[in-house]
Motif scaffolding. Structure first.
Motif, PDB file in Angstrom:
ATOM      1  N   UNK A 120       0.811  -1.207   0.000  1.00 43.17           N
ATOM      2  CA  UNK A 120       0.000   0.000   0.000  1.00 43.17           C
ATOM      3  C   UNK A 120       0.851   1.266   0.000  1.00 43.17           C
ATOM      4  N   UNK A 121       2.147   1.124  -0.093  1.00 44.81           N
ATOM      5  CA  UNK A 121       3.036   2.283  -0.180  1.00 44.81           C
ATOM      6  C   UNK A 121       3.403   2.582  -1.636  1.00 44.81           C
ATOM      7  N   UNK A 122       2.617   2.048  -2.571  1.00 47.37           N
ATOM      8  CA  UNK A 122       2.890   2.185  -3.992  1.00 47.37           C
ATOM      9  C   UNK A 122       1.729   2.895  -4.665  1.00 47.37           C
ATOM     10  N   UNK A 123       2.042   3.839  -5.537  1.00 54.69           N
ATOM     11  CA  UNK A 123       1.038   4.517  -6.349  1.00 54.69           C
ATOM     12  C   UNK A 123       1.311   4.125  -7.797  1.00 54.69           C
ATOM     13  N   UNK A 124       0.281   3.639  -8.486  1.00 56.95           N
ATOM     14  CA  UNK A 124       0.422   3.259  -9.889  1.00 56.95           C
ATOM     15  C   UNK A 124      -0.282   4.313 -10.730  1.00 56.95           C
ATOM     16  N   UNK A 125       0.465   4.939 -11.614  1.00 57.52           N
ATOM     17  CA  UNK A 125      -0.064   5.991 -12.469  1.00 57.52           C
ATOM     18  C   UNK A 125      -0.147   5.495 -13.910  1.00 57.52           C
ATOM     19  N   UNK A 126      -1.204   5.853 -14.610  1.00 57.84           N
ATOM     20  CA  UNK A 126      -1.273   5.621 -16.047  1.00 57.84           C
ATOM     21  C   UNK A 126      -1.045   6.970 -16.699  1.00 57.84           C
ATOM     22  N   UNK A 127       0.004   7.084 -17.490  1.00 52.83           N
ATOM     23  CA  UNK A 127       0.369   8.347 -18.118  1.00 52.83           C
ATOM     24  C   UNK A 127       0.061   8.255 -19.609  1.00 52.83           C
ATOM     25  N   UNK A 128      -0.749   9.198 -20.109  1.00 52.62           N
ATOM     26  CA  UNK A 128      -1.047   9.283 -21.534  1.00 52.62           C
ATOM     27  C   UNK A 128      -0.338  10.519 -22.083  1.00 52.62           C
ATOM     28  N   UNK A 129       0.549  10.299 -23.019  1.00 50.42           N
ATOM     29  CA  UNK A 129       1.330  11.383 -23.618  1.00 50.42           C
ATOM     30  C   UNK A 129       0.513  12.087 -24.692  1.00 50.42           C
ATOM     31  N   UNK A 130       0.950  13.276 -25.135  1.00 51.54           N
ATOM     32  CA  UNK A 130       0.208  14.008 -26.165  1.00 51.54           C
ATOM     33  C   UNK A 130      -0.014  13.202 -27.450  1.00 51.54           C
ATOM     34  N   UNK A 131       0.879  12.257 -27.752  1.00 52.11           N
ATOM     35  CA  UNK A 131       0.695  11.430 -28.954  1.00 52.11           C
ATOM     36  C   UNK A 131      -0.191  10.213 -28.685  1.00 52.11           C
ATOM     37  N   UNK A 132      -0.851  10.196 -27.506  1.00 54.30           N
ATOM     38  CA  UNK A 132      -1.761   9.136 -27.063  1.00 54.30           C
ATOM     39  C   UNK A 132      -1.072   7.827 -26.697  1.00 54.30           C
ATOM     40  N   UNK A 133       0.267   7.804 -26.632  1.00 52.87           N
ATOM     41  CA  UNK A 133       0.931   6.599 -26.142  1.00 52.87           C
ATOM     42  C   UNK A 133       0.742   6.564 -24.625  1.00 52.87           C
ATOM     43  N   UNK A 134       0.603   5.353 -24.089  1.00 55.49           N
ATOM     44  CA  UNK A 134       0.355   5.188 -22.657  1.00 55.49           C
ATOM     45  C   UNK A 134       1.429   4.318 -22.041  1.00 55.49           C
ATOM     46  N   UNK A 135       1.663   4.585 -20.761  1.00 57.00           N
ATOM     47  CA  UNK A 135       2.542   3.702 -20.003  1.00 57.00           C
ATOM     48  C   UNK A 135       2.176   3.804 -18.536  1.00 57.00           C
ATOM     49  N   UNK A 136       2.485   2.751 -17.796  1.00 59.57           N
ATOM     50  CA  UNK A 136       2.256   2.744 -16.360  1.00 59.57           C
ATOM     51  C   UNK A 136       3.532   3.189 -15.668  1.00 59.57           C
ATOM     52  N   UNK A 137       3.372   4.012 -14.619  1.00 60.07           N
ATOM     53  CA  UNK A 137       4.498   4.493 -13.830  1.00 60.07           C
ATOM     54  C   UNK A 137       4.239   4.088 -12.385  1.00 60.07           C
ATOM     55  N   UNK A 138       5.212   3.484 -11.752  1.00 58.36           N
ATOM     56  CA  UNK A 138       5.097   3.026 -10.379  1.00 58.36           C
ATOM     57  C   UNK A 138       5.924   3.962  -9.503  1.00 58.36           C
ATOM     58  N   UNK A 139       5.267   4.592  -8.531  1.00 55.36           N
ATOM     59  CA  UNK A 139       5.900   5.608  -7.707  1.00 55.36           C
ATOM     60  C   UNK A 139       5.683   5.273  -6.232  1.00 55.36           C
ATOM     61  N   UNK A 140       6.725   5.428  -5.440  1.00 59.13           N
ATOM     62  CA  UNK A 140       6.570   5.248  -3.996  1.00 59.13           C
ATOM     63  C   UNK A 140       5.609   6.310  -3.474  1.00 59.13           C
TER      64      UNK A 140
END
Length: 110
Positions: free
Chosen positions: A53-73
């Motif tokens: 529960x100390x992890x935040x998962x972000x979905x990032x959509x770039x201006x070109x609509x490409x997506x990726x998941x980012x894992x942040x403490x």
């Protein structure tokens, strides 16, 4: 004569029988392009600290609509804004209406 089966830890090279091992699947890592399976002695698992529960998962959509998941403490995420708890609380949802809006036609009968 008996045949004794021994496994070897992929981490330490130590031997043991099947009951002493956990199967660990590495699903994502910069050095691999597909999941990889490791045989790990149960006591060796303590090296892998679950941040759970100390992890935040972000979905990032770039201006070109490409997506990726980012894992942040969680602690790093909290520092992104001085009032991150309020920022998150007041952020719009991915579904539904904007925070603070009401359902209805505005005539008080909503």
């Amino acid at each position: 004569m008996a045949i004794v089966s021994q496994k070897v830890s992929d981490l330490s090279g130590k031997q043991g029988d099947d009951k002493q091992f956990a199967a660990v699947v590495v699903r994502q890592h910069p050095a691999i392009d597909q999941p990889k399976a490791l045989d790990v002695l149960v006591p060796e698992l303590k090296q892998f600290v679950d941040i759970g529960d100390q992890l935040v998962i972000l979905e990032v959509t770039m201006p070109d609509n490409s997506k990726r998941d980012v894992y942040v403490a969680l602690e790093v995420f909290k520092e992104a804004a001085p009032n991150m708890a309020d920022v998150l609380k007041n952020a719009r949802g991915t579904r539904g209406r904007v925070p603070g809006t009401r359902v209805g036609n505005g005539n008080g009968n909503g």
